[in-house]
Design a protein around this motif. Structure first.
Motif, short mmCIF file in Angstrom:
data_model
loop_
_atom_site.label_atom_id
_atom_site.label_comp_id
_atom_site.label_asym_id
_atom_site.label_seq_id
_atom_site.Cartn_x
_atom_site.Cartn_y
_atom_site.Cartn_z
N THR A 1 0.83 -1.20 0.00
CA THR A 1 0.00 0.00 0.00
C THR A 1 0.87 1.25 0.00
N LYS A 2 0.22 2.41 -0.05
CA LYS A 2 0.94 3.68 0.03
C LYS A 2 1.69 3.78 1.36
N LYS A 3 1.11 3.23 2.41
CA LYS A 3 1.78 3.27 3.73
C LYS A 3 3.07 2.45 3.71
N THR B 1 8.94 2.25 3.85
CA THR B 1 10.17 1.71 3.25
C THR B 1 11.04 2.85 2.70
N GLN B 2 10.41 3.87 2.09
CA GLN B 2 11.19 5.02 1.60
C GLN B 2 11.85 5.78 2.74
N ALA B 3 11.22 5.77 3.90
CA ALA B 3 11.77 6.46 5.08
C ALA B 3 13.06 5.81 5.57
N LEU B 4 13.35 4.61 5.07
CA LEU B 4 14.60 3.93 5.43
C LEU B 4 15.82 4.63 4.83
N TYR C 1 7.16 -9.38 7.22
CA TYR C 1 6.95 -10.63 6.49
C TYR C 1 5.56 -10.72 5.85
N GLN C 2 4.66 -9.85 6.24
CA GLN C 2 3.36 -9.81 5.57
C GLN C 2 3.49 -9.29 4.13
N GLU D 1 14.77 -4.18 -3.51
CA GLU D 1 14.26 -4.07 -4.87
C GLU D 1 13.00 -3.20 -4.90
N TYR D 2 12.15 -3.38 -3.91
CA TYR D 2 10.91 -2.59 -3.84
C TYR D 2 11.23 -1.11 -3.62
N ILE D 3 12.10 -0.82 -2.66
CA ILE D 3 12.49 0.57 -2.38
C ILE D 3 13.03 1.23 -3.65
#
Length: 200
Positions: free
Chosen positions: A14-16, A21-24, A53-54, A64-66
């Motif tokens: 989701t957007k959340k 993850t971007q905040a990492l 893990y969800q 990869e997602y980030i």
């Protein structure tokens, strides 16, 4: 004996999930990525490991997602370039702003670590950069043909871009010694290049 992995359906991101993850990224500016565990990442994201893990199976998938999220945001540059070129109303600040925004909170050390430890994530960046170089070459040629830019070698311009884009962005020693950020370096590079190119 290692723990057996359990196959389970992952939730849609989701957007959340994108936000935490971007905040990492700013937290990983000077971190050795190869030493990180899922526990470390969960702690940095202020989430439980079960929450992580969800959505993700491995650390590789997280990176990869980030990377993909940031690259997708950066792809807006293409519309900006083609729109301005067709109207012969090019402003280099547009591209500089988009690219600078794209590297916000990302350090050259982080990119070097990604290149070393997470090659699949790095390949996402490399594919984008190769596409950007191709688009820039076409852009220079069109700009010269439309008398927007001085008549210079597009091949030379691309060679300069290739060095800047493919090598300098992971040269954390240069940035540490010069106290610059990727964001400021991109803005300065674009200013130097296009102020010299544009016909007055």
């Amino acid at each position: 004996m290692g723990r057996k992995s359990i196959h389970r359906e992952r939730k849609d991101k989701t957007k959340k999930v994108e936000q935490w993850t971007q905040a990492l990224l700013p937290k990983l500016a000077q971190t050795e990525l190869g030493e990180l565990t899922i526990d470390d990442l969960a702690l940095l994201m202020n989430k439980s490991k079960s929450t992580i893990y969800q959505y993700f199976v491995t650390k590789e998938e997280i990176f990869e997602y980030i990377t993909q999220v940031r690259i997708d945001q950066l792809k807006t540059y293409k519309n900006e370039i083609s729109g301005e070129l067709s109207g012969l109303n090019y402003q280099y600040e547009t591209l500089a702003k988009i690219l600078a925004e794209g590297v916000k909170d990302i350090s050259p050390f982080y990119l070097k670590q990604l290149q070393i430890h997470y090659p699949d994530a790095w390949n996402i960046i490399e594919d984008f950069l190769q596409g950007l170089l191709k688009d820039l070459k076409e852009f220079y040629i069109l700009g010269i043909e439309n008398n927007m830019f001085k008549t210079v070698s597009p091949e030379l311009l691309i060679k300069l871009d290739e060095y800047f884009i493919m090598q300098l962005i992971t040269d954390h020693t240069f940035f540490n010694n010069n106290r610059q950020t990727l964001e400021s370096a991109i803005k300065e590079y674009m200013y130097i290049k296009f102020e010299g190119l544009v016909l007055k």
